[in-house]
Design a protein around this motif. Structure first.
Motif, mmCIF file in Angstrom:
data_model
loop_
_atom_site.group_PDB
_atom_site.id
_atom_site.type_symbol
_atom_site.label_atom_id
_atom_site.label_comp_id
_atom_site.label_asym_id
_atom_site.label_seq_id
_atom_site.Cartn_x
_atom_site.Cartn_y
_atom_site.Cartn_z
ATOM 1 N N HIS A 36 -10.594 -1.147 -3.411
ATOM 2 C CA HIS A 36 -9.154 -0.962 -3.374
ATOM 3 C C HIS A 36 -8.864 0.392 -2.736
ATOM 4 C CE1 HIS A 36 -9.247 0.815 -7.752
ATOM 5 N NE2 HIS A 36 -9.507 1.748 -6.874
ATOM 6 N N SER A 37 -7.767 0.461 -1.998
ATOM 7 C CA SER A 37 -7.469 1.685 -1.258
ATOM 8 C C SER A 37 -6.709 2.680 -2.121
ATOM 9 C CB SER A 37 -6.649 1.355 0.000
ATOM 10 O OG SER A 37 -5.359 0.877 -0.355
ATOM 11 N N ASN A 38 -6.797 3.934 -1.741
ATOM 12 C CA ASN A 38 -6.059 5.010 -2.376
ATOM 13 C C ASN A 38 -4.698 5.149 -1.703
ATOM 14 O OD1 ASN A 38 -5.341 7.287 -3.818
ATOM 15 N ND2 ASN A 38 -7.216 8.424 -3.363
ATOM 16 N N ASP A 39 -3.782 5.834 -2.369
ATOM 17 C CA ASP A 39 -2.494 6.161 -1.775
ATOM 18 C C ASP A 39 -2.709 7.140 -0.615
ATOM 19 O OD1 ASP A 39 -0.044 8.245 -1.795
ATOM 20 O OD2 ASP A 39 0.679 6.262 -2.371
ATOM 21 N N ALA A 40 -1.973 6.923 0.488
ATOM 22 C CA ALA A 40 -2.177 7.728 1.694
ATOM 23 C C ALA A 40 -1.950 9.210 1.441
ATOM 24 C CB ALA A 40 -1.250 7.240 2.805
ATOM 25 N N ARG A 41 -1.025 9.556 0.545
ATOM 26 C CA ARG A 41 -0.752 10.967 0.284
ATOM 27 C C ARG A 41 -1.955 11.640 -0.369
ATOM 28 N NH1 ARG A 41 4.833 9.256 -2.455
ATOM 29 N NH2 ARG A 41 3.485 7.434 -2.780
ATOM 30 N N GLY A 42 -2.638 10.927 -1.272
ATOM 31 C CA GLY A 42 -3.841 11.476 -1.882
ATOM 32 C C GLY A 42 -4.971 11.615 -0.890
ATOM 33 N N VAL A 43 -5.096 10.650 0.031
ATOM 34 C CA VAL A 43 -6.160 10.705 1.031
ATOM 35 C C VAL A 43 -5.946 11.887 1.969
ATOM 36 C CG1 VAL A 43 -7.246 9.491 2.953
ATOM 37 C CG2 VAL A 43 -6.544 8.217 0.920
ATOM 38 N N VAL A 44 -4.716 12.055 2.440
ATOM 39 C CA VAL A 44 -4.431 13.126 3.398
ATOM 40 C C VAL A 44 -4.591 14.501 2.757
ATOM 41 C CG1 VAL A 44 -2.583 14.168 4.787
ATOM 42 C CG2 VAL A 44 -2.962 11.700 4.857
ATOM 43 N N ARG A 45 -4.175 14.643 1.488
ATOM 44 C CA ARG A 45 -4.328 15.931 0.812
ATOM 45 C C ARG A 45 -5.801 16.272 0.610
ATOM 46 N NH1 ARG A 45 -0.449 16.586 -4.357
ATOM 47 N NH2 ARG A 45 -1.523 18.607 -4.354
ATOM 48 N N VAL A 95 0.847 -1.189 0.000
ATOM 49 C CA VAL A 95 0.000 0.000 0.000
ATOM 50 C C VAL A 95 0.888 1.245 0.000
ATOM 51 C CG1 VAL A 95 -1.873 -1.175 1.189
ATOM 52 C CG2 VAL A 95 -0.135 0.015 2.523
ATOM 53 N N SER A 96 0.376 2.335 -0.617
ATOM 54 C CA SER A 96 1.081 3.621 -0.637
ATOM 55 C C SER A 96 2.550 3.441 -0.975
ATOM 56 C CB SER A 96 0.932 4.329 0.721
ATOM 57 O OG SER A 96 -0.423 4.547 1.026
ATOM 58 N N HIS A 97 2.795 2.736 -2.073
ATOM 59 C CA HIS A 97 4.158 2.416 -2.488
ATOM 60 C C HIS A 97 4.750 3.563 -3.294
ATOM 61 C CE1 HIS A 97 7.312 0.356 -4.889
ATOM 62 N NE2 HIS A 97 7.422 -0.401 -3.816
ATOM 63 N N ALA A 98 6.070 3.650 -3.317
ATOM 64 C CA ALA A 98 6.741 4.737 -4.021
ATOM 65 C C ALA A 98 6.467 4.723 -5.515
ATOM 66 C CB ALA A 98 8.249 4.662 -3.770
#
Length: 736
Positions: free
Chosen positions: A518-527, A159-162
């Protein structure tokens, strides 16, 4: 139920009564229960693929409980003994197909293991270094966004991979150690949560070795491979002191190749595995596993089709030869399986992975920086912790059999991520950097009830809670560095409902439905931008049948549909998530396996998919790179002690590479061959890929780019990595 040679318990063995519908299967400790029987004498039949079927007469009195031990012996593959019902795991209707393929289909690398999933195609971007791009059921899954993969209970998807959401690097698996594959298409199984929309694949490594092995391989393009597998406790037999079945082995492999590109790839990979399995008591088993993987490579990268057409480079040339990277992963796992006095089974697993990833890529060449180029560097340093626990019990609801599974789990990813600009692998600037802490807590309840002797209901519900936390910074559209710190919590409930009807011992019908996500990338969720949808929902449904029109033929057919609330695409080169919006897909799958003679087998998979963006004008609503038609098949001569051979094809059709279908990704048809000669103490063989030596594109994308010296960029064109030309490899093994 145990293996007659090793004494190890066998899981998933079919158990039934002669002349009666229904039945059951062995649990995680090899035990089974047939309850509610009237007094009398019954013929109990047991069987599993690769084992000789056994029948035993058992007499049961009133209110009597009988314990009947079974020990079955391995045998040559015989499709007439394959059963089409899966009483303990009814959602695994592809079980028979998958196990047949595992025995018959040649596997030359870890990535070939993924091809064992019926209808799944892969494409490699970097000569073997990166995770493969996956295509399944009309999805360009990228590196794993919509297909969940696990090995021995260890999650593969990151998850939330580079580099990409759901990134599933399967290369830490040694192919010769894999014993079983379970395939689940669609979001119908409560055991799977994140990424299991198009489906899920569970791989299991061997509990023991039949023999120790040393294997050497050499091939074109400076290809070399060495494998060692050592049995530590004498072929997994009963230990002389403990008198309990136990086994332990170690395995290691080393790979090297320069590949077929003009720029030598210098690809190196090492894998090591150690595994112990033992019966601590009649009701308790323990499995310990440790593994380590490391890989490094140079890459030619994807190239623009126009550069080849204009003679700037050849098909195997490179625009930026400084691409490449390195990665490693270390895993540890402990599994304790305990039988309770109530005939229930508790399975508990703790696991840990340490993962590192460092990649240099250049997708647009000189589009943004005409002097230094657009090379980027992505890094991922991760600690992954997890626990899964399940409680399984067979019971009665009135006069009907009821199987209950309750699951509980958590997964914690603690990751340091960076995205930086680079020039020939020299870092020049940081685009985004920070620390992701992503936690998932989940629980599910799964009930399978025999409504009649032929009709079975499977109903389940799963609940997931995600905590997304990011502390770091990013570069905004004006090029300024901005802080990004935040935490968000989101939840998702996913119900499932499935029906199975056993028309006869040779025909099973099924209708399945379920929600997934399916989950979103954590950076997109937090923004919290337009792409901040944390857990986009999927809903799928299908109907079909697994049946045997002939004793030696197994067929699986399904009509299916899948709707996705928001199809997310992580764009790693700028560290943002793009939303394709809502999508819908429907299609048909057909898999046929046929035993022509004692040693000759034929197989074919046909998969049709139709997918479109929802709410977009006709003609502009194509889903980029979504396959429309795929097929694989072949003939296999399988002689356990003698000559074996296989001739196989794979076909992926041309498809839209962008939303308006103005750019087409090119399809291909390939032939591969395998030949081997096996004796009890040795094996020699040869493998040939792309026998017709056709030019074909493996990974393909439509995107803008600019070459050095071009005054104007090309706004959008096809970019690709060339597929393998004719490739030949020899191998030799010694067993001891």
């Amino acid at each position: 139920m145990a293996d007659s040679l090793s004494g190890q318990p066998l899981v998933g063995v079919s158990v039934g009564l002669q002349g009666q519908p229904g039945g059951t299967a062995t649990d995680a400790l090899g035990n089974f229960r047939l309850i509610g029987l009237a007094p009398g004498t019954y013929l109990v039949r047991v069987g599993a693929l690769g084992y000789r079927s056994v029948a035993q007469a058992v007499t049961v009195g009133a209110s009597e409980t009988r314990t009947v031990p079974f020990a079955i012996a391995a045998s040559a593959l015989n499709l007439s003994e394959v059963t089409v019902s899966q009483p303990r795991d009814p959602n695994q209707s592809l079980a028979a197909i998958s196990q047949i393929d595992k025995v018959l289909r040649p596997v030359n690398s870890a990535q070939d293991l993924l091809r064992l999933v019926p209808g799944l195609f892969i494409a490699q971007h970097a000569g073997g270094g990166k995770a493969e791009q996956i295509f399944l059921r009309g999805f360009d899954v990228d590196h794993g966004t919509d297909f969940a993969v696990s090995v021995d209970g260890l999650p593969v998807n990151m998850v939330s991979h580079a580099h990409g959401q759901g990134y599933a690097d399967f290369h830490f698996v040694i192919p010769e150690t894999v014993e079983q594959l379970k395939v689940y298409k669609g979001p119908y199984t409560a055991r799977f949560g994140n990424f299991a929309t198009a489906g899920a694949g569970e791989f299991s490594t061997k509990t023991r070795l039949d023999a120790s092995q040393v294997k050497l391989e050499v091939g074109r393009f400076d290809t070399r491979r060495a494998l060692v597998m050592l049995d530590l406790l004498g072929n997994g037999n009963h230990h002389l002191l403990s008198k309990k079945p136990e086994s332990a082995y170690v395995a290691a492999e080393y790979n090297f190749t320069n590949a077929y590109f003009e720029q030598k790839q210098h690809f190196k990979r090492f894998n090591g595995l150690a595994k112990y399995t033992g019966q601590l008591s009649d009701r308790t088993s323990l499995t310990l596993l440790g593994s380590h993987f490391t890989s490094s490579w140079d890459a030619s990268g994807q190239i623009p089709e126009s550069a080849v057409r204009d003679g700037v480079i050849t098909r195997y040339g490179s625009i930026d030869p400084s691409e490449g990277g390195n990665t490693d992963r270390t895993n540890a796992s402990v599994v304790l399986t305990t039988g309770l006095p109530s005939d229930a089974v508790i399975r508990q697993q703790l696991y840990y992975s340490r993962y590192n990833f460092n990649l240099f890529s250049n997708f647009t060449f000189f589009l943004n920086d005409e002097v230094n180029g657009d090379e980027i560097n992505q890094t991922d340093a991760r600690n992954l912790y997890g626990y899964t626990g399940t409680y399984d019990r067979d019971d009665r609801l009135g006069a009907r059999n009821l199987h209950t599974t309750f699951g509980l789990g958590t997964r914690i990813d603690d990751t340091d991520l960076t995205l930086r600009r680079a020039v020939r692998r020299t870092i020049t600037d940081t685009i985004t950097a920070g620390r992701v802490q992503e936690r998932n807590f989940n629980a599910y309840l799964d009930e399978t009830l025999a409504l009649t002797d032929r009709l079975t209901l499977n109903a389940a519900v799963r609940a997931d809670v995600f905590v997304f936390d990011f502390r770091g910074n990013y570069t905004d559209e004006e090029g300024s560095r901005q802080p990004l710190n935040g935490r968000k919590t989101r939840a998702r409930v996913s119900p499932k409902l499935n029906l199975y009807y056993q028309v006869s011992p040779a025909v099973q019908l099924f209708a399945r439905s379920g929600f997934g996500f399916h989950s979103n990338d954590a950076r997109g969720v937090v923004r919290g931008t337009v792409n901040g949808n944390a857990l986009p929902r999927a809903i799928g449904y299908e109907a079909g049948s697994t049946f045997k029109p002939l004793p030696g033929m197994v067929v699986n057919a399904a009509l299916w549909a899948l709707h996705l609330e928001d199809e997310l695409v992580y764009v790693g080169d700028v560290a943002i998530v793009e939303s394709a919006g809502r999508t819908r897909r429907y299609g048909a799958d057909l898999s046929v396996r046929y035993q022509l003679t004692r040693f000759l087998f034929a197989d074919v998979d046909l998969n049709y998919n139709h997918g479109r963006l929802v709410g977009v004008a006709e003609g502009e609503n194509f889903i980029p790179l979504a396959p429309r038609f795929t097929s694989v098949g072949g003939l296999t001569l399988k002689n356990p002690q003698g000559f074996s051979a296989s001739l196989r094809y794979r076909h992926l059709d041309s498809r839209a590479a962008n939303e308006d279908n103005s750019i087409r990704a090119r399809g291909y048809f390939l032939l591969d061959g395998v030949l081997s000669y096996t004796r009890p103490r040795y094996q020699i063989g040869a493998t040939a890929e792309n026998l017709l030596n056709v030019d074909w594109n493996e990974a393909q994308f439509a995107n803008p780019s600019r070459l050095r010296g071009q005054t104007e960029p090309v706004q959008e064109q096809l970019h690709f990595t060339p597929g393998t030309p004719f490739f030949f490899k020899l191998n030799a093994s010694v067993f001891f």
